[in-house]
Design a protein around this motif. Structure first.
Motif, mmCIF file in Angstrom:
data_model
loop_
_atom_site.group_PDB
_atom_site.id
_atom_site.type_symbol
_atom_site.label_atom_id
_atom_site.label_comp_id
_atom_site.label_asym_id
_atom_site.label_seq_id
_atom_site.Cartn_x
_atom_site.Cartn_y
_atom_site.Cartn_z
ATOM 1 N N THR A 77 0.810 -1.256 0.052
ATOM 2 C CA THR A 77 0.064 0.139 -0.041
ATOM 3 C C THR A 77 0.801 1.214 0.035
ATOM 4 O O THR A 77 2.372 1.316 -0.210
ATOM 5 C CB THR A 77 -1.073 0.035 1.151
ATOM 6 N N ALA A 78 0.472 2.404 0.007
ATOM 7 C CA ALA A 78 0.927 3.822 -0.159
ATOM 8 C C ALA A 78 0.190 4.527 0.580
ATOM 9 O O ALA A 78 -1.126 4.510 0.890
ATOM 10 C CB ALA A 78 1.155 4.130 -1.392
ATOM 11 N N THR A 79 0.671 5.634 1.418
ATOM 12 C CA THR A 79 -0.031 6.596 2.028
ATOM 13 C C THR A 79 0.997 7.899 2.265
ATOM 14 O O THR A 79 2.296 7.879 1.816
ATOM 15 C CB THR A 79 -0.519 6.257 3.499
ATOM 16 N N ALA A 80 0.440 8.869 3.093
ATOM 17 C CA ALA A 80 0.961 10.035 3.426
ATOM 18 C C ALA A 80 0.339 10.649 4.463
ATOM 19 O O ALA A 80 -0.763 10.619 4.765
ATOM 20 C CB ALA A 80 1.164 10.911 2.308
ATOM 21 N N SER A 81 1.236 11.491 5.235
ATOM 22 C CA SER A 81 0.667 12.585 6.321
ATOM 23 C C SER A 81 -0.420 12.146 7.284
ATOM 24 O O SER A 81 -0.171 10.933 7.938
ATOM 25 C CB SER A 81 0.142 13.607 5.469
ATOM 26 N N GLN A 82 -1.639 12.676 7.358
ATOM 27 C CA GLN A 82 -2.525 12.209 8.090
ATOM 28 C C GLN A 82 -3.165 10.893 7.662
ATOM 29 O O GLN A 82 -3.244 10.233 8.682
ATOM 30 C CB GLN A 82 -3.702 13.207 7.774
ATOM 31 N N GLY A 83 -2.870 10.453 6.515
ATOM 32 C CA GLY A 83 -3.217 8.969 6.404
ATOM 33 C C GLY A 83 -2.373 8.025 6.965
ATOM 34 O O GLY A 83 -3.105 7.228 7.619
ATOM 35 N N ASN A 107 6.373 11.577 1.943
ATOM 36 C CA ASN A 107 6.518 12.224 3.106
ATOM 37 C C ASN A 107 5.827 13.735 2.921
ATOM 38 O O ASN A 107 6.161 14.370 1.860
ATOM 39 C CB ASN A 107 7.987 12.481 3.383
ATOM 40 N N ARG A 108 4.902 14.017 3.986
ATOM 41 C CA ARG A 108 4.195 15.213 3.724
ATOM 42 C C ARG A 108 4.245 15.753 5.280
ATOM 43 O O ARG A 108 3.785 15.019 6.252
ATOM 44 C CB ARG A 108 2.900 14.991 3.061
ATOM 45 N N ALA A 109 3.936 17.057 5.669
ATOM 46 C CA ALA A 109 3.731 17.471 6.854
ATOM 47 C C ALA A 109 2.440 17.123 7.234
ATOM 48 O O ALA A 109 1.391 16.845 6.614
ATOM 49 C CB ALA A 109 3.709 19.340 6.682
ATOM 50 N N ILE A 110 2.352 16.984 8.662
ATOM 51 C CA ILE A 110 1.148 16.835 9.266
ATOM 52 C C ILE A 110 0.518 18.322 10.217
ATOM 53 O O ILE A 110 1.401 19.120 10.695
ATOM 54 C CB ILE A 110 1.129 15.646 10.327
ATOM 55 N N GLY A 111 -0.707 18.189 10.083
ATOM 56 C CA GLY A 111 -1.406 19.442 10.642
ATOM 57 C C GLY A 111 -1.766 19.034 12.463
ATOM 58 O O GLY A 111 -1.522 18.128 12.787
ATOM 59 N N ASN A 115 -1.321 21.180 5.780
ATOM 60 C CA ASN A 115 -0.176 21.798 5.060
ATOM 61 C C ASN A 115 -0.118 20.350 4.145
ATOM 62 O O ASN A 115 0.116 19.313 4.582
ATOM 63 C CB ASN A 115 0.813 21.923 5.694
ATOM 64 N N ILE A 116 -0.117 20.592 2.739
ATOM 65 C CA ILE A 116 0.172 19.490 1.918
ATOM 66 C C ILE A 116 1.378 19.030 1.441
ATOM 67 O O ILE A 116 1.708 18.121 0.674
ATOM 68 C CB ILE A 116 -0.950 19.137 0.818
ATOM 69 N N TRP A 117 2.366 19.952 1.617
ATOM 70 C CA TRP A 117 3.720 19.938 1.194
ATOM 71 C C TRP A 117 4.728 19.079 1.980
ATOM 72 O O TRP A 117 4.291 18.537 3.152
ATOM 73 C CB TRP A 117 4.351 21.412 0.907
ATOM 74 N N ASN A 118 5.915 18.928 1.455
ATOM 75 C CA ASN A 118 6.857 18.077 2.154
ATOM 76 C C ASN A 118 7.454 18.304 3.319
ATOM 77 O O ASN A 118 8.049 19.374 3.361
ATOM 78 C CB ASN A 118 7.845 17.840 0.842
#
Length: 413
Positions: A77-83, A107-111, A115-118
């Motif tokens: 699987t794949a994911t990022a950040s809040q996921g 990799n992405r910032a978490i709130g 923020n959706i950037w790296n």
């Protein structure tokens, strides 16, 4: 095959050549293009007999992978950040059960704030979850690390996350040597699970363990990570023998042999750092860079061997631990225990802020001149911060700081 392609597509094609049998997909930027391309490949029949499952959440994605892997399927699987945060409970279950799941983390910032950037805040928050963590410095490495991840996961019975910088790599187009299917087949054997649920030989998994054995079970998780310290460089060398190019390993030193100052970092920023190192070397400055590929397990001996010869170490981090500072730095300090040298932590690039060569030149010049504080935030707008701190001191109803700062930024332009 050398081709001009997007990082996400190169990863998807390479994952496809690894012949996953179950793919759990839930889109979240910036990993969406990976699972989209895998969906196209499954629909075309190129991945038969792979089952592609659109799930309702990231928690469901990891739960599906756990079930598939426990049943004997190669799962991805794949994911990022809040996921990634949403699937935390399942992450610990996957590693605790010793299931060889492979996951790409874009990799992405978490709130908050959103923020959706790296940056590396997402994966760093899961550094103690029991997963192997490998960080790619470019899209070639992002693709090449995936066959290695499946090899490591299945050899050690441990889950592996391959971390690649969101947007900076996932959405970047460049010339990439995408592995050939025959090469992947020669490198990655057919999946033979070390543990599998079989109705003919019923077992329980995930049973309750009390105080009499819990410490021993958790120690075994650590012991397998220590085995990974030996397996990671060996698998990287076997990859080089098959594919004809170097990739992976524990660390990647650059111009460190005679360096007085060494900069430590993970991920795509290493490209810019190495460019600045080259330019400073032309001026006669003895500086080098150490890229860490394996953050978990952390290669204490390999890091110590490289950094122990330096006079000063600067750790550049794309995340930080609120209330204390450096995350990578703390691991580096452990590696250098007993070695007295000057160490500095620099937090940079949070939420996708650009890390420019000009800023790095200033930073490294300050480091060489002894002007760096123990903890530095690169390109921090101190006036904005002080303005908000003053506002908060004046009134208890100062409002959300993020929105206040955005208004201040707008009024200053």
């Amino acid at each position: 095959m050398l081709k001009q392609t997007e990082g996400s597509r190169a990863v998807a094609e390479t994952v496809a050549y690894c012949r996953p049998e179950v793919i759990a997909a839930y889109p979240i930027s910036p990993q969406t293009h990976i699972v989209e391309e895998l969906s196209r490949l499954v629909k075309s029949g190129a991945l038969k007999p792979c089952e592609y499952v659109n799930v309702e959440s990231e928690f469901a994605a990891m739960s599906l992978c756990i079930g598939a892997s426990a049943a004997g399927a190669r799962a991805y699987t794949a994911t990022a950040s809040q996921g990634l945060l949403y699937m935390v409970e399942a992450l610990y279950n996957a590693s605790g059960l010793g299931l060889p799941i492979v996951m790409t983390v874009a990799n992405r910032a978490i709130g908050a704030p959103i923020n959706i950037w790296n940056d590396h805040s997402d994966a760093m928050s899961q550094r103690d979850s029991g997963w192997i963590q490998l960080y790619a410095r470019d899209n070639q490495e992002a693709a090449d690390l995936h066959p290695q991840a499946f090899r490591l996961a299945e050899e050690l019975s441990l889950p592996v996350m391959v971390c690649m910088d969101g947007f900076v790599l996932t959405h970047a187009w460049e010339r990439i040597e995408v592995p050939e299917r025959a090469q992947v087949d020669a490198f990655l054997p057919a999946y033979e699970p070390r543990q599998v649920l079989d109705p003919a030989e019923p077992v329980s998994i995930g049973a309750m363990v009390g105080p009499e054995a819990f410490t021993e079970v958790r120690y075994l998780a650590h012991a397998k990570q220590m085995q990974a310290l030996e397996a990671i460089p060996r698998v990287a060398e076997e990859f080089r023998a098959v594919f004809g190019r170097a990739c992976g390993g524990l660390v990647q030193p650059y111009a460190c042999e005679d360096a007085e100052t060494i900069v430590v970092a993970l991920g795509s920023v290493l490209g810019t750092i190495c460019d600045v190192v080259d330019e400073m070397r032309e001026r006669g400055v003895r500086i080098g860079a150490l890229g860490i590929t394996s953050f978990r397990p952390f290669p204490l001996d390999a890091v110590r061997a490289v950094l122990g010869r330096a006079r000063q170490v600067v750790v550049l981090e794309r995340a930080f631990a609120v209330g204390i500072g450096g995350i990578v730095s703390a691991n580096v300090r452990t590696a250098l225990s007993g070695i007295h040298l000057d160490g500095r932590t620099v937090v940079a690039g949070l939420g996708g802020r650009a890390i420019t060569k000009a800023s790095l030149h200033r930073l490294f010049d300050d480091a060489m001149a002894g002007r760096l504080d123990p903890l530095t935030f690169l390109d921090l707008d101190t006036e904005l911060v002080e303005r908000e701190l003053a506002r908060m001191a004046r009134t208890r109803r100062s409002g959300p700081s993020a929105e206040n700062i955005l208004r201040d930024v707008g009024s200053d332009r």
